[in-house]
Design a protein around this motif. Structure first.
Motif, mmCIF file in Angstrom:
data_model
loop_
_atom_site.group_PDB
_atom_site.id
_atom_site.type_symbol
_atom_site.label_atom_id
_atom_site.label_comp_id
_atom_site.label_asym_id
_atom_site.label_seq_id
_atom_site.Cartn_x
_atom_site.Cartn_y
_atom_site.Cartn_z
ATOM 1 N N VAL A 19 0.804 -1.223 0.000
ATOM 2 C CA VAL A 19 0.000 0.000 0.000
ATOM 3 C C VAL A 19 0.840 1.279 0.000
ATOM 4 C CG1 VAL A 19 -2.077 -1.023 0.988
ATOM 5 C CG2 VAL A 19 -0.295 -0.201 2.519
ATOM 6 N N GLN A 20 2.151 1.153 -0.015
ATOM 7 C CA GLN A 20 3.009 2.336 -0.099
ATOM 8 C C GLN A 20 3.628 2.409 -1.477
ATOM 9 O OE1 GLN A 20 5.756 2.899 3.138
ATOM 10 N NE2 GLN A 20 4.152 2.790 4.684
ATOM 11 N N GLY A 21 3.657 3.611 -2.045
ATOM 12 C CA GLY A 21 4.266 3.814 -3.353
ATOM 13 C C GLY A 21 3.387 3.363 -4.515
ATOM 14 N N VAL A 22 2.087 3.197 -4.269
ATOM 15 C CA VAL A 22 1.179 2.722 -5.328
ATOM 16 C C VAL A 22 -0.024 3.655 -5.514
ATOM 17 C CG1 VAL A 22 1.827 0.296 -5.108
ATOM 18 C CG2 VAL A 22 -0.018 1.207 -3.674
ATOM 19 N N GLY A 23 0.026 4.845 -4.912
ATOM 20 C CA GLY A 23 -1.084 5.793 -5.036
ATOM 21 C C GLY A 23 -2.209 5.557 -4.043
ATOM 22 N N PHE A 24 -1.947 4.752 -3.036
ATOM 23 C CA PHE A 24 -2.993 4.398 -2.076
ATOM 24 C C PHE A 24 -3.463 5.611 -1.262
ATOM 25 C CE2 PHE A 24 -4.801 2.753 1.818
ATOM 26 C CZ PHE A 24 -5.576 1.696 1.372
ATOM 27 N N ARG A 25 -2.515 6.424 -0.787
ATOM 28 C CA ARG A 25 -2.898 7.603 0.012
ATOM 29 C C ARG A 25 -3.676 8.599 -0.832
ATOM 30 N NH1 ARG A 25 2.071 10.246 2.030
ATOM 31 N NH2 ARG A 25 2.846 9.432 0.070
ATOM 32 N N VAL A 38 -12.901 14.682 6.669
ATOM 33 C CA VAL A 38 -11.621 15.359 6.876
ATOM 34 C C VAL A 38 -10.690 14.388 7.585
ATOM 35 C CG1 VAL A 38 -12.626 17.675 6.967
ATOM 36 C CG2 VAL A 38 -12.346 16.383 9.093
ATOM 37 N N GLY A 39 -9.388 14.628 7.455
ATOM 38 C CA GLY A 39 -8.426 13.762 8.126
ATOM 39 C C GLY A 39 -7.134 13.671 7.357
ATOM 40 N N GLN A 40 -6.503 12.480 7.408
ATOM 41 C CA GLN A 40 -5.229 12.293 6.726
ATOM 42 C C GLN A 40 -4.975 10.818 6.455
ATOM 43 O OE1 GLN A 40 -1.944 13.597 9.142
ATOM 44 N NE2 GLN A 40 -2.240 12.014 10.680
ATOM 45 N N ALA A 41 -4.129 10.575 5.466
ATOM 46 C CA ALA A 41 -3.602 9.246 5.184
ATOM 47 C C ALA A 41 -2.092 9.384 5.164
ATOM 48 C CB ALA A 41 -4.115 8.738 3.833
ATOM 49 N N ARG A 42 -1.404 8.531 5.926
ATOM 50 C CA ARG A 42 0.046 8.672 6.035
ATOM 51 C C ARG A 42 0.721 7.299 5.990
ATOM 52 N NH1 ARG A 42 -2.307 8.481 10.689
ATOM 53 N NH2 ARG A 42 -1.367 7.624 12.557
ATOM 54 N N ASN A 43 1.920 7.288 5.408
ATOM 55 C CA ASN A 43 2.732 6.077 5.413
ATOM 56 C C ASN A 43 3.318 5.883 6.803
ATOM 57 O OD1 ASN A 43 2.369 5.436 2.704
ATOM 58 N ND2 ASN A 43 4.168 6.567 2.038
ATOM 59 N N LEU A 44 3.297 4.653 7.280
ATOM 60 C CA LEU A 44 3.874 4.312 8.576
ATOM 61 C C LEU A 44 5.209 3.594 8.359
ATOM 62 C CD1 LEU A 44 0.621 3.047 10.343
ATOM 63 C CD2 LEU A 44 1.679 5.306 10.497
ATOM 64 N N PRO A 45 6.130 3.703 9.317
ATOM 65 C CA PRO A 45 7.461 3.109 9.151
ATOM 66 C C PRO A 45 7.436 1.592 8.918
ATOM 67 C CG PRO A 45 7.433 4.585 11.048
ATOM 68 C CD PRO A 45 6.022 4.470 10.568
ATOM 69 N N VAL A 49 -0.293 1.820 5.906
ATOM 70 C CA VAL A 49 -0.804 3.175 5.759
ATOM 71 C C VAL A 49 -1.798 3.387 6.898
ATOM 72 C CG1 VAL A 49 -2.239 4.713 4.365
ATOM 73 C CG2 VAL A 49 -0.433 3.387 3.279
ATOM 74 N N GLY A 50 -1.640 4.502 7.585
ATOM 75 C CA GLY A 50 -2.571 4.884 8.643
ATOM 76 C C GLY A 50 -3.530 5.927 8.103
ATOM 77 N N VAL A 51 -4.814 5.706 8.325
ATOM 78 C CA VAL A 51 -5.841 6.633 7.855
ATOM 79 C C VAL A 51 -6.628 7.103 9.063
ATOM 80 C CG1 VAL A 51 -7.895 6.915 6.405
ATOM 81 C CG2 VAL A 51 -6.034 5.410 5.652
ATOM 82 N N THR A 52 -6.765 8.405 9.204
ATOM 83 C CA THR A 52 -7.624 8.987 10.229
ATOM 84 C C THR A 52 -8.655 9.835 9.511
ATOM 85 O OG1 THR A 52 -5.775 9.075 11.784
ATOM 86 C CG2 THR A 52 -7.708 10.399 12.321
ATOM 87 N N GLY A 92 -9.889 19.723 5.842
ATOM 88 C CA GLY A 92 -9.523 19.065 4.609
ATOM 89 C C GLY A 92 -8.991 17.669 4.874
ATOM 90 N N PHE A 93 -8.448 17.052 3.838
ATOM 91 C CA PHE A 93 -7.894 15.700 3.977
ATOM 92 C C PHE A 93 -6.494 15.700 3.375
ATOM 93 C CE2 PHE A 93 -7.338 11.207 3.808
ATOM 94 C CZ PHE A 93 -8.187 10.708 4.791
ATOM 95 N N ALA A 94 -5.504 15.355 4.167
ATOM 96 C CA ALA A 94 -4.107 15.483 3.758
ATOM 97 C C ALA A 94 -3.468 14.130 3.498
ATOM 98 C CB ALA A 94 -3.313 16.203 4.840
ATOM 99 N N GLU A 95 -2.516 14.128 2.579
ATOM 100 C CA GLU A 95 -1.609 12.994 2.426
ATOM 101 C C GLU A 95 -0.371 13.380 3.212
ATOM 102 O OE1 GLU A 95 -0.945 11.525 -1.653
ATOM 103 O OE2 GLU A 95 -2.500 12.976 -2.172
ATOM 104 N N ALA A 96 -0.144 12.721 4.324
ATOM 105 C CA ALA A 96 0.985 13.101 5.180
ATOM 106 C C ALA A 96 2.138 12.112 5.018
ATOM 107 C CB ALA A 96 0.529 13.125 6.638
#
Length: 96
Positions: A19-25, A38-45, A49-52, A92-96
């Motif tokens: 789910v990382q590097g494929v346009g998922f966020r 509203v919220g964010q989608a972020r890559n986790l270490p 992917v974490g979505v809030t 809004g909704f961010a890609e973090a």
């Protein structure tokens, strides 16, 4: 008085798989905005992917269904979620 199903809620989702590097966020952001969330989608270490997302409970449930569906970018192997009260900290909704 509104029913509990109309309440503003916070949905926290952890998506595992490719789910990382494929346009998922980006895809998640687009779906969330379509649903008025509203919220964010972020890559986790750890590769997830974490979505809030915050907003109407029904809209959050729709987003969760989309994340679990087969039309996401990449390959989702598992989705886990946690529900909470909205904090109102997003605009809004961010890609973090």
């Amino acid at each position: 008085m509104s029913s509990n199903t109309d309440a503003t809620v916070r949905l926290i989702v952890w998506v595992q798989g490719e789910v990382q590097g494929v346009g998922f966020r980006w895809w998640t952001r687009a779906r969330a905005l379509e649903l008025g969330l509203v919220g964010q989608a972020r890559n986790l270490p750890d590769g997830r992917v974490g979505v809030t997302a915050e907003g109407d409970r029904a809209a959050c449930e729709q987003l969760l269904g989309l994340l679990r569906g087969g039309d996401t970018p990449g390959r989702v192997t598992s989705v886990s979620e946690q529900w909470d009260e909205a904090t109102g900290g997003f605009s809004g909704f961010a890609e973090a």
